[in-house]
Design a protein around this motif. Structure first.
Motif, PDB file in Angstrom:
ATOM      1  N   LYS A 102      -7.709  74.411 -13.170  1.00  0.00           N
ATOM      2  CA  LYS A 102      -7.251  75.646 -12.530  1.00  0.00           C
ATOM      3  C   LYS A 102      -7.370  76.881 -13.417  1.00  0.00           C
ATOM      4  O   LYS A 102      -7.390  78.013 -12.925  1.00  0.00           O
ATOM      5  N   ASP A 103      -7.407  76.676 -14.718  1.00  0.00           N
ATOM      6  CA  ASP A 103      -7.444  77.790 -15.663  1.00  0.00           C
ATOM      7  C   ASP A 103      -8.789  77.804 -16.378  1.00  0.00           C
ATOM      8  O   ASP A 103      -9.105  76.890 -17.141  1.00  0.00           O
ATOM      9  N   ALA A 104      -9.582  78.825 -16.137  1.00  0.00           N
ATOM     10  CA  ALA A 104     -10.897  78.926 -16.784  1.00  0.00           C
ATOM     11  C   ALA A 104     -10.774  79.163 -18.278  1.00  0.00           C
ATOM     12  O   ALA A 104     -11.712  78.908 -19.040  1.00  0.00           O
ATOM     13  N   GLY A 105      -9.601  79.637 -18.709  1.00  0.00           N
ATOM     14  CA  GLY A 105      -9.407  79.927 -20.119  1.00  0.00           C
ATOM     15  C   GLY A 105     -10.242  81.122 -20.558  1.00  0.00           C
ATOM     16  O   GLY A 105     -10.917  81.765 -19.743  1.00  0.00           O
ATOM     17  N   LEU A 106     -10.194  81.439 -21.824  1.00  0.00           N
ATOM     18  CA  LEU A 106     -11.004  82.542 -22.342  1.00  0.00           C
ATOM     19  C   LEU A 106     -11.348  82.276 -23.799  1.00  0.00           C
ATOM     20  O   LEU A 106     -10.602  81.631 -24.529  1.00  0.00           O
ATOM     21  N   GLU A 107     -12.501  82.764 -24.198  1.00  0.00           N
ATOM     22  CA  GLU A 107     -12.998  82.576 -25.553  1.00  0.00           C
ATOM     23  C   GLU A 107     -12.829  83.861 -26.335  1.00  0.00           C
ATOM     24  O   GLU A 107     -13.299  84.920 -25.920  1.00  0.00           O
ATOM     25  N   ALA A 157     -18.015  73.022 -43.204  1.00  0.00           N
ATOM     26  CA  ALA A 157     -17.378  73.263 -41.906  1.00  0.00           C
ATOM     27  C   ALA A 157     -17.196  74.755 -41.666  1.00  0.00           C
ATOM     28  O   ALA A 157     -17.167  75.558 -42.603  1.00  0.00           O
ATOM     29  N   ARG A 158     -17.072  75.097 -40.401  1.00  0.00           N
ATOM     30  CA  ARG A 158     -16.814  76.493 -40.033  1.00  0.00           C
ATOM     31  C   ARG A 158     -16.080  76.536 -38.700  1.00  0.00           C
ATOM     32  O   ARG A 158     -16.176  75.610 -37.886  1.00  0.00           O
ATOM     33  N   LEU A 159     -15.334  77.588 -38.493  1.00  0.00           N
ATOM     34  CA  LEU A 159     -14.689  77.817 -37.208  1.00  0.00           C
ATOM     35  C   LEU A 159     -15.730  78.393 -36.260  1.00  0.00           C
ATOM     36  O   LEU A 159     -16.155  79.536 -36.418  1.00  0.00           O
ATOM     37  N   LYS A 160     -16.158  77.606 -35.298  1.00  0.00           N
ATOM     38  CA  LYS A 160     -17.222  78.024 -34.392  1.00  0.00           C
ATOM     39  C   LYS A 160     -16.713  79.047 -33.375  1.00  0.00           C
ATOM     40  O   LYS A 160     -17.330  80.085 -33.140  1.00  0.00           O
ATOM     41  N   THR A 161     -15.581  78.748 -32.764  1.00  0.00           N
ATOM     42  CA  THR A 161     -14.986  79.655 -31.790  1.00  0.00           C
ATOM     43  C   THR A 161     -13.566  79.201 -31.479  1.00  0.00           C
ATOM     44  O   THR A 161     -13.111  78.158 -31.972  1.00  0.00           O
ATOM     45  N   ILE A 162     -12.860  79.976 -30.672  1.00  0.00           N
ATOM     46  CA  ILE A 162     -11.505  79.629 -30.228  1.00  0.00           C
ATOM     47  C   ILE A 162     -11.430  79.775 -28.720  1.00  0.00           C
ATOM     48  O   ILE A 162     -11.847  80.793 -28.166  1.00  0.00           O
ATOM     49  N   MET A 163     -10.915  78.743 -28.057  1.00  0.00           N
ATOM     50  CA  MET A 163     -10.663  78.802 -26.619  1.00  0.00           C
ATOM     51  C   MET A 163      -9.161  78.857 -26.384  1.00  0.00           C
ATOM     52  O   MET A 163      -8.403  78.075 -26.960  1.00  0.00           O
ATOM     53  N   TRP A 164      -8.742  79.795 -25.530  1.00  0.00           N
ATOM     54  CA  TRP A 164      -7.324  79.987 -25.216  1.00  0.00           C
ATOM     55  C   TRP A 164      -7.072  79.677 -23.742  1.00  0.00           C
ATOM     56  O   TRP A 164      -7.953  79.878 -22.901  1.00  0.00           O
ATOM     57  N   THR A 165      -5.855  79.247 -23.439  1.00  0.00           N
ATOM     58  CA  THR A 165      -5.431  79.260 -22.043  1.00  0.00           C
ATOM     59  C   THR A 165      -5.195  80.715 -21.678  1.00  0.00           C
ATOM     60  O   THR A 165      -4.982  81.563 -22.555  1.00  0.00           O
ATOM     61  N   SER A 166      -5.228  81.033 -20.394  1.00  0.00           N
ATOM     62  CA  SER A 166      -5.143  82.436 -19.958  1.00  0.00           C
ATOM     63  C   SER A 166      -3.838  83.112 -20.361  1.00  0.00           C
ATOM     64  O   SER A 166      -3.798  84.333 -20.547  1.00  0.00           O
ATOM     65  N   ASP A 167      -2.754  82.320 -20.507  1.00  0.00           N
ATOM     66  CA  ASP A 167      -1.474  82.906 -20.912  1.00  0.00           C
ATOM     67  C   ASP A 167      -1.359  83.093 -22.419  1.00  0.00           C
ATOM     68  O   ASP A 167      -0.351  83.588 -22.917  1.00  0.00           O
ATOM     69  N   LYS A 169      -0.827  81.044 -24.715  1.00  0.00           N
ATOM     70  CA  LYS A 169       0.156  80.197 -25.384  1.00  0.00           C
ATOM     71  C   LYS A 169      -0.495  79.023 -26.109  1.00  0.00           C
ATOM     72  O   LYS A 169       0.096  78.440 -27.015  1.00  0.00           O
ATOM     73  N   THR A 170      -1.687  78.662 -25.699  1.00  0.00           N
ATOM     74  CA  THR A 170      -2.388  77.528 -26.293  1.00  0.00           C
ATOM     75  C   THR A 170      -3.748  77.966 -26.803  1.00  0.00           C
ATOM     76  O   THR A 170      -4.506  78.616 -26.089  1.00  0.00           O
ATOM     77  N   MET A 171      -4.046  77.601 -28.042  1.00  0.00           N
ATOM     78  CA  MET A 171      -5.364  77.876 -28.596  1.00  0.00           C
ATOM     79  C   MET A 171      -5.975  76.566 -29.069  1.00  0.00           C
ATOM     80  O   MET A 171      -5.299  75.732 -29.670  1.00  0.00           O
ATOM     81  N   VAL A 172      -7.253  76.383 -28.772  1.00  0.00           N
ATOM     82  CA  VAL A 172      -7.980  75.207 -29.222  1.00  0.00           C
ATOM     83  C   VAL A 172      -9.112  75.676 -30.124  1.00  0.00           C
ATOM     84  O   VAL A 172     -10.000  76.409 -29.688  1.00  0.00           O
ATOM     85  N   LEU A 173      -9.049  75.262 -31.372  1.00  0.00           N
ATOM     86  CA  LEU A 173     -10.084  75.618 -32.338  1.00  0.00           C
ATOM     87  C   LEU A 173     -11.286  74.697 -32.146  1.00  0.00           C
ATOM     88  O   LEU A 173     -11.126  73.482 -32.039  1.00  0.00           O
ATOM     89  N   VAL A 174     -12.463  75.267 -32.100  1.00  0.00           N
ATOM     90  CA  VAL A 174     -13.692  74.477 -32.061  1.00  0.00           C
ATOM     91  C   VAL A 174     -14.321  74.594 -33.442  1.00  0.00           C
ATOM     92  O   VAL A 174     -14.809  75.654 -33.831  1.00  0.00           O
ATOM     93  N   VAL A 175     -14.275  73.492 -34.193  1.00  0.00           N
ATOM     94  CA  VAL A 175     -14.731  73.480 -35.576  1.00  0.00           C
ATOM     95  C   VAL A 175     -15.985  72.613 -35.712  1.00  0.00           C
ATOM     96  O   VAL A 175     -16.008  71.470 -35.246  1.00  0.00           O
ATOM     97  N   THR A 176     -17.007  73.159 -36.329  1.00  0.00           N
ATOM     98  CA  THR A 176     -18.240  72.416 -36.570  1.00  0.00           C
ATOM     99  C   THR A 176     -18.247  71.886 -37.992  1.00  0.00           C
ATOM    100  O   THR A 176     -18.037  72.641 -38.941  1.00  0.00           O
ATOM    101  N   GLN A 177     -18.445  70.561 -38.137  1.00  0.00           N
ATOM    102  CA  GLN A 177     -18.589  69.952 -39.456  1.00  0.00           C
ATOM    103  C   GLN A 177     -20.028  69.458 -39.589  1.00  0.00           C
ATOM    104  O   GLN A 177     -20.555  68.817 -38.683  1.00  0.00           O
TER     105      GLN A 177
END
Length: 222
Positions: A102-107, A157-167, A169-177
């Motif tokens: 339901k939540d597309a999230g945002l980068e 390793a590097r932080l590739k990007t961050i995906m958030w829920t629309s509110d 409150k939640t962040m998911v780190l996308v890390v490339t090793q």
């Protein structure tokens, strides 16, 4: 690399499962000279506990799979849904309906007000996920670097990007090793962070530190 005589869906499911167990591609993996897996988050469930992930594996192709947000691992009993490039839009729409995304999230590599920006710095055997408010430096968390069990070589390793829920409150780190050598290993990993500004570990300004300490041990404190 030659494919095993199994159906495409089963082969990609096997590859993603194996990637969660193996630290890197080892000489003992027959015929494997390169492993590269890119992961992209396509959206979250309403409760932000699950996320739909697009998998692009250099050896096994493309597929969709439901992941747990907190663990960053495939959800239990969630199968890989393979697709051809031309069928991606239709397959993604069908998967979003099936898994109730339901939540597309945002980068974004910044907070919603754009007052804090995130980045990463390798430090010894870890990747420091850091931030700045353009006046100070701060730390969010540490992520261990993967190690070749035979040679002791450490991945980059590097932080590739961050995906958030629309509110936000939640962040998911996308890390490339990534590791280069006789065998090439490159894979994305997910790291869940319940982001709160008050939990940022801010660093004292460098000028103040130099006044308090006679010996300058470097600008990066973590």
């Amino acid at each position: 690399m030659s494919r095993c005589p199994r159906s495409p869906r089963r082969s990609l499911a096997h590859a993603t499962a194996a990637a969660l167990v193996l630290t890197l591609v080892l000489p003992g993996v027959a015929g494997a000279t390169e492993q590269k897996t890119q992961l992209s988050i396509l959206g979250f469930t309403k409760d932000a506990k699950k996320m739909l992930v697009d998998i692009d594996d250099i050896n096994y192709g493309r597929g969709l799979r439901l992941y747990d947000v907190e663990t960053g691992q495939p959800a239990k009993r969630a199968r890989v849904v393979e697709y051809e490039r031309a069928e991606k839009i239709k397959t993604v729409k069908r998967a979003k309906r099936r898994y109730k995304i339901k939540d597309a999230g945002l980068e974004s590599m910044k907070t919603a007000d754009e007052k804090i920006a995130f980045f990463s710095v390798e430090k010894a055997d870890k990747l420091v996920i850091a931030c700045t408010d353009y006046k100070r430096l701060g730390k969010i968390t540490d992520i261990p670097l993967r190690v070749d069990k035979d040679t002791g070589e450490m991945a980059q390793a590097r932080l590739k990007t961050i995906m958030w829920t629309s509110d936000r409150k939640t962040m998911v780190l996308v890390v490339t090793q990534k590791m280069k050598g006789k065998f090439v290993y490159e894979k994305d990993f997910f790291h869940f962070v319940p982001f709160k500004k008050r939990k940022i570990m801010w660093v004292e300004p460098e000028e103040k530190k130099k006044k308090e300490k006679k010996e300058d041990k470097g600008w990066w404190p973590f």
